[in-house]
Design a protein around this motif. Sequence first.
Motif, PDB file in Angstrom:
ATOM      1  N   SER A   7      27.845  39.582  31.805  1.00 33.86           N
ATOM      2  CA  SER A   7      26.507  39.912  31.320  1.00 33.86           C
ATOM      3  C   SER A   7      26.150  38.984  30.171  1.00 33.86           C
ATOM      4  O   SER A   7      26.965  38.743  29.267  1.00 33.86           O
ATOM      5  CB  SER A   7      26.464  41.366  30.846  1.00 33.86           C
ATOM      6  N   GLY A  53      22.357  37.931  27.949  1.00 32.09           N
ATOM      7  CA  GLY A  53      20.913  37.878  27.790  1.00 32.09           C
ATOM      8  C   GLY A  53      20.155  38.765  28.754  1.00 32.09           C
ATOM      9  O   GLY A  53      19.075  38.405  29.217  1.00 32.09           O
ATOM     10  N   GLY A  54      20.726  39.927  29.097  1.00 32.28           N
ATOM     11  CA  GLY A  54      20.055  40.841  30.010  1.00 32.28           C
ATOM     12  C   GLY A  54      20.320  40.557  31.470  1.00 32.28           C
ATOM     13  O   GLY A  54      19.924  41.333  32.341  1.00 32.28           O
ATOM     14  N   ARG A  55      20.980  39.451  31.776  1.00 31.27           N
ATOM     15  CA  ARG A  55      21.328  39.131  33.167  1.00 31.27           C
ATOM     16  C   ARG A  55      22.748  39.592  33.468  1.00 31.27           C
ATOM     17  O   ARG A  55      23.646  39.467  32.629  1.00 31.27           O
ATOM     18  CB  ARG A  55      21.224  37.622  33.432  1.00 31.27           C
ATOM     19  N   ASN A  92      11.944  40.796  37.252  1.00 29.72           N
ATOM     20  CA  ASN A  92      12.470  42.129  37.523  1.00 29.72           C
ATOM     21  C   ASN A  92      11.407  43.209  37.504  1.00 29.72           C
ATOM     22  O   ASN A  92      11.564  44.265  38.092  1.00 29.72           O
ATOM     23  CB  ASN A  92      13.556  42.473  36.495  1.00 29.72           C
TER      24      ASN A  92
END
Length: 515
Positions: free
Chosen positions: A471, A473-475, A510
């Motif tokens: 994980s 940066g939000g990915r 997203n």
Amino acid sequence: MSDRLIIFDTTLRDGEQSPGASMTRDEKVRIARQLERLRVDVIEAGFAASSEGDFAAISAVAAAVKDSVVCSLARANETDITRASDALKAANAKRIHVFLATSALHMEKKLRMTPEQVYEQAKKSIRFARNLAGDIEFSPEDGYRSDMDFLCRVLEAVIAEGATTINVPDTVGYAVPELYGEFIKTLRTRIPNSDKAIWSVHCHNDLGMGVANSLAGVHIGGARQVECTINGLGERAGNTSLEEIVMAVRTRKDFFRLEVGIDTKQIVPASKLVSQITGFVVQPNKAVVGANAFAHASGIHQDGVLKARDTYEIMRAEDVGWATNRIVLGKLSGRNAFKQRISELGVVLESESELNDAFARFKALADQKAEIFDEDIISLMSDSSVADQSEHFSFISLNQHSETGEKPSAKVVFKMGGHDVHSEAQGNGPVDATLHAIESKVQSGAELLLYSVNAITSGTESQGEVTVRLSKGGRIVNGVGMDPDIIAASAKAYLAALNKLHDPSAMKLNAQMAP
């Protein structure tokens, strides 16, 4: 009389929304080809407007698939719909899947639109899409929690504008089978032009009732399309499982009185391919495709099965693709035998050079383990850790030392941006030392969320399949690596995950992605 149930697979779109399940273009094409061998009616290949990478993947799937309809998701606006149409240009048969939220909660909090604005936007979007494709699907997002009167009004309007399939999603998995079935039936009864469209169900599994709700929508509600994914892959608790829907309808044909066009012997190969590419391991007791789905431990059950299989088995393992007689290859097996076997397994190679490369990997593996099983060959062909010329990171070699009472150490050689990198580090164990060695040079700053090891076949010579989830940066991404040496497999998996984090084309939009 039986009529036909359309199987709409959304593994490549909704399934990919599961955290870490992102797939590369080539991986999507491999899965799409297997779905075509499975004889899936519609393949939803992605969401064209979400990223350049997804657009390219949909275009590649559209060009590769010949027999199934290829579909792209689009929000109810002209930009998204045009993007979907452009991505599908190479498809023999294409569908544009337009969605727009209709529940009061979604309209107010997410869309910030009034019901009248949503109604007009739905009509306008389908009218525009109908000029770009003849096959148009409309999904009222969060449809099951929408006001019945308003939903009827919207769906009647979009059918009048040319929508050919109406899909009613239980977006948050809130439905109960009887109520959901009656909900679909009420819509079809109240909407005057309901007979002009095929009705579809799309159920999430948050309360464990995705398959039951979908079947109720079919049996009670009269839907004739089910949206589903291989292994039930999907965000949160997942989606309706394709294999369970298909085998329920096939096994209980006396009740459902429906035909499905699926080649059920391709179910297990599809399940294994999706599992290996995404890194999401299938639980052993998963219906149809779990390792224990046809295993019997009880002495009474074993005795019954040995005397007559139908005493405890309602379907045959071989009917869904579990192998009964496995052909084993080895280091003395020639190129033609290997070529024939991968052809029988449904693996398509584009060129002679790809075959030569695959055969070289096969021979290298055969030097490490005596017997090569079908699962080994499938893993060779789907190994995301195999270096691609365009990949930023690739594994070269590993040397690690571990001794009781001593701190484990590892020396790793890998390529980074076309240059060989040498690194060494210590750790709490050999895997920890190996991943520290890589990270000390890469300095990705990614957080390790998951590390798991599974044996691809039985026996101590089996290849190890390692899944790493990172994980940053939000990915969230998954990397999968395979090798008889699980430390090497771990390094390959970590580098595969880093490649996905490094790839800018994998960035997706997203927001508002899921019916």
